[in-house]
Design a protein around this motif. Sequence first.
Motif, short mmCIF file in Angstrom:
data_model
loop_
_atom_site.label_atom_id
_atom_site.label_comp_id
_atom_site.label_asym_id
_atom_site.label_seq_id
_atom_site.Cartn_x
_atom_site.Cartn_y
_atom_site.Cartn_z
N SER A 90 0.83 -1.22 0.00
CA SER A 90 0.00 0.00 0.00
C SER A 90 0.86 1.25 0.00
CB SER A 90 -0.93 0.00 1.21
OG SER A 90 -1.78 -1.11 1.21
N ILE A 91 1.85 1.31 0.89
CA ILE A 91 2.66 2.52 1.03
C ILE A 91 3.47 2.79 -0.23
CG2 ILE A 91 4.60 3.54 2.29
CD1 ILE A 91 3.50 2.11 4.80
N ILE A 92 4.12 1.75 -0.77
CA ILE A 92 4.92 1.94 -1.99
C ILE A 92 4.03 2.36 -3.15
CG2 ILE A 92 6.39 0.79 -3.69
CD1 ILE A 92 7.45 -0.97 -1.42
N SER A 93 2.89 1.72 -3.30
CA SER A 93 1.97 2.06 -4.40
C SER A 93 1.45 3.48 -4.25
CB SER A 93 0.80 1.07 -4.43
OG SER A 93 1.25 -0.25 -4.63
N ILE A 94 1.14 3.89 -3.03
CA ILE A 94 0.64 5.25 -2.80
C ILE A 94 1.71 6.28 -3.13
CG2 ILE A 94 -0.01 6.87 -0.96
CD1 ILE A 94 -1.62 4.55 0.30
N LEU A 95 2.96 6.01 -2.76
CA LEU A 95 4.04 6.96 -3.06
C LEU A 95 4.23 7.12 -4.57
CD1 LEU A 95 6.73 6.02 -0.37
CD2 LEU A 95 5.34 8.08 -0.49
N PHE A 96 4.27 5.99 -5.29
CA PHE A 96 4.40 6.06 -6.74
C PHE A 96 3.19 6.75 -7.37
CE2 PHE A 96 7.54 2.45 -6.49
CZ PHE A 96 8.59 3.15 -7.06
N SER A 97 2.02 6.47 -6.83
CA SER A 97 0.80 7.09 -7.36
C SER A 97 0.82 8.61 -7.16
CB SER A 97 -0.44 6.50 -6.67
OG SER A 97 -0.52 5.12 -6.89
N LEU A 98 1.31 9.05 -6.02
CA LEU A 98 1.40 10.48 -5.76
C LEU A 98 2.33 11.17 -6.74
CD1 LEU A 98 1.55 10.91 -1.86
CD2 LEU A 98 -0.01 12.06 -3.44
N ILE A 99 3.52 10.61 -6.89
CA ILE A 99 4.52 11.23 -7.76
C ILE A 99 4.04 11.22 -9.21
CG2 ILE A 99 6.87 11.05 -8.65
CD1 ILE A 99 7.61 9.75 -5.92
N GLY A 100 3.64 10.04 -9.69
CA GLY A 100 3.19 9.94 -11.08
C GLY A 100 1.89 10.69 -11.32
N GLY A 101 0.97 10.64 -10.36
CA GLY A 101 -0.32 11.30 -10.53
C GLY A 101 -0.21 12.80 -10.62
N VAL A 102 0.64 13.39 -9.77
CA VAL A 102 0.82 14.85 -9.81
C VAL A 102 1.45 15.26 -11.14
CG1 VAL A 102 2.10 16.77 -8.79
CG2 VAL A 102 0.93 15.12 -7.31
N PHE A 103 2.46 14.51 -11.58
CA PHE A 103 3.13 14.84 -12.84
C PHE A 103 2.16 14.75 -14.02
CE2 PHE A 103 5.30 13.30 -16.68
CZ PHE A 103 6.14 14.39 -16.93
N PHE A 104 1.49 13.61 -14.18
CA PHE A 104 0.60 13.42 -15.32
C PHE A 104 -0.65 14.30 -15.20
CE2 PHE A 104 2.98 9.42 -15.86
CZ PHE A 104 3.27 9.52 -17.21
N GLY A 105 -1.05 14.62 -13.97
CA GLY A 105 -2.19 15.52 -13.80
C GLY A 105 -1.88 16.91 -14.33
N MET A 106 -0.66 17.39 -14.06
CA MET A 106 -0.26 18.70 -14.58
C MET A 106 -0.11 18.66 -16.10
SD MET A 106 2.43 19.83 -11.58
CE MET A 106 2.69 21.48 -12.24
N VAL A 107 0.39 17.52 -16.60
CA VAL A 107 0.51 17.36 -18.06
C VAL A 107 -0.87 17.36 -18.70
CG1 VAL A 107 1.14 15.74 -19.89
CG2 VAL A 107 2.72 16.17 -18.00
N MET A 108 -1.80 16.62 -18.08
CA MET A 108 -3.16 16.52 -18.62
C MET A 108 -3.88 17.86 -18.59
SD MET A 108 -6.07 13.76 -17.53
CE MET A 108 -7.43 13.35 -18.62
N ASN A 109 -3.52 18.70 -17.62
CA ASN A 109 -4.16 20.01 -17.50
C ASN A 109 -3.58 21.04 -18.45
OD1 ASN A 109 -6.12 21.64 -15.96
ND2 ASN A 109 -4.32 22.80 -15.31
N SER A 110 -2.52 20.67 -19.16
CA SER A 110 -1.91 21.59 -20.12
C SER A 110 -2.83 21.76 -21.33
CB SER A 110 -0.55 21.07 -20.57
OG SER A 110 -0.69 19.89 -21.34
N LYS A 111 -2.49 22.70 -22.16
CA LYS A 111 -3.30 23.00 -23.34
C LYS A 111 -2.97 22.13 -24.55
CE LYS A 111 -5.22 26.28 -21.02
NZ LYS A 111 -6.60 26.11 -20.51
#
Length: 219
Positions: free
Chosen positions: A24-45
């Motif tokens: 759980s902890i390892i998956s959550i950490l990877f999810s946080l890092i990857g999710g924030v990065f791809f979320g900002m990419v997805m929010n781009s124009k």
Amino acid sequence: MFEILNQETFVRLAEGLKVTLELSIISILFSLIGGVFFGMVMNSKNKILYTFCRFMLEFVRIMPLIVWLFIVHFGLAKWNGLHLSALTSSIIVFSIWGTFEMMDLVRSSLASIPRHQYESGASLGFNKIQVYFFIIIPLSLRRLLPMSINLFTRIIKSTSIIYLIGGIELIKVGQQIIELSLFKNSYSAFVIYGLILIIYFILCYPLSVYSRFLERKWS
């Protein structure tokens, strides 16, 4: 009825819980890092990047987690000759799933910030990066944090399925204990699964309460 609740049972359940928490902890950490990065990419124009992220999100969501586990653990081993442990396969699957779920939460949080907040930052002399880090991200955290805590709770609960690919986590350890004592104690399944239910409740309920508290506090 409760003879099964001895020291050995608690030690074995603790070992299974350790695997559950590790995953759980390892998956959550990877999810946080990857999710924030791809979320900002997805929010781009950029429409190409947005389309790619949207496709990956739907592609990951449409498949049940157990199917992904089978594909990664058994399929990749057959295809490339890789030897992946059940824990490694599970970390890969839960990290990918969590990343794209987190990505959508980050995107929706960023998109919910009114346009005038960007304009206000620009009027103060901030460049785009400064506007993001000093204005947009702090504002979006209020929307993101409660939703992300709910996602983390889902990840913790979903780890219970990894026993289907041979993962020795909390549920699998419970099954082993029940199988060893079933003929000696007919109530063993009720007692052990009841104990596992309490453990999951202790893990997830505080997160759920904290999420609701943040929603009320920041509403």
